[in-house]
Write an enzyme that holds these catalytic residues in place. Structure first.
Site, short mmCIF file in Angstrom:
data_model
loop_
_atom_site.label_atom_id
_atom_site.label_comp_id
_atom_site.label_asym_id
_atom_site.label_seq_id
_atom_site.Cartn_x
_atom_site.Cartn_y
_atom_site.Cartn_z
N HIS A 99 0.84 -1.20 0.00
CA HIS A 99 0.00 0.00 0.00
C HIS A 99 0.87 1.25 0.00
CE1 HIS A 99 0.77 -1.04 4.22
NE2 HIS A 99 0.73 0.27 4.48
N HIS A 101 0.77 5.29 1.09
CA HIS A 101 0.09 6.36 1.81
C HIS A 101 0.16 7.64 0.98
CE1 HIS A 101 0.07 4.46 5.93
NE2 HIS A 101 1.05 3.77 5.40
P1 5GP Z 1 1.48 0.82 7.51
O1 5GP Z 1 1.75 1.13 8.95
O2 5GP Z 1 1.45 -0.69 7.26
O3 5GP Z 1 2.32 1.55 6.54
O4 5GP Z 1 0.02 1.36 7.24
C1 5GP Z 1 -1.13 0.64 7.48
C2 5GP Z 1 -2.25 1.63 7.61
O5 5GP Z 1 -3.47 0.92 7.49
C3 5GP Z 1 -2.27 2.38 8.92
O6 5GP Z 1 -2.08 3.77 8.68
C4 5GP Z 1 -3.66 2.06 9.50
O7 5GP Z 1 -4.26 3.18 10.08
C5 5GP Z 1 -4.42 1.59 8.28
N1 5GP Z 1 -5.46 0.62 8.60
C6 5GP Z 1 -5.32 -0.48 9.38
N2 5GP Z 1 -6.50 -1.14 9.43
C7 5GP Z 1 -7.38 -0.44 8.67
C8 5GP Z 1 -8.77 -0.64 8.36
O8 5GP Z 1 -9.44 -1.58 8.77
N3 5GP Z 1 -9.34 0.31 7.56
C9 5GP Z 1 -8.65 1.37 7.06
N4 5GP Z 1 -9.31 2.23 6.27
N5 5GP Z 1 -7.34 1.58 7.35
C10 5GP Z 1 -6.71 0.68 8.14
#
Ligand code: 5GP
Length: 136
Positions: A99, A101
């Protein structure tokens, strides 16, 4: 294999605030908004992260991330945008599904990951550049 949370969002098992969808890419609002409009753009096919996704698939995701960033500037009042992808736990990746951001930046909320900047004087920049360059 156990499905991760983004696979469940793709399948409609978990709701999201959808921004965009096509056959390969889904974009939706991050549940924890770093700033207003913080979006996640994901590949529908499961890949672990930016470092392991095939280029062609990655480009489709980045195209959508670029468009969302342009909208943030043009219509959301953002003055800048951070586009980033965390790879592996050590870099803060919590969902092991590729993903990107897209984080709109507004006046008055300066400061971010660059706060981690180290003192250049303590690092051997030529040696670091050489080690990376020779593997590209
Ligand atoms: P990472 O920390 O892996 O780069 O980002 C994962 C992101 O996914 C986090 O910013 C977190 O807030 C988001 N996230 C986790 N679970 C969910 C969910 O169930 N729905 C949505 N919309 N975002 C999520």
């Amino acid at each position: 294999m156990e499905k991760d949370i983004f696979c469940k969002i793709i399948n409609g098992e978990i709701p999201c605030h959808k921004l965009y969808e096509d056959n390969d890419v889904l974009a939706f609002l991050d549940i924890s908004q770093v700033t207003k409009g913080h979006a996640l753009v994901i590949s529908k096919k499961h890949y672990e992260n930016f470092l392991t996704i095939p280029q062609e698939e990655m480009h489709k995701v980045m195209d959508v991330a670029q468009r969302i960033g342009q909208v943030d500037i043009k219509y959301l009042g953002a003055k800048g945008v951070n586009i980033l992808s965390n790879c592996y736990e050590a870099a803060g990746q919590t969902v092991m599904h590729f993903h990107v951001h897209v984080i709109p930046r507004y006046e008055g909320n300066e400061g971010f990951i660059l706060e981690m900047k180290q003192n250049d004087g303590e690092l051997n920049l030529p040696a670091i550049a050489k080690a990376i360059k020779k593997e590209l």
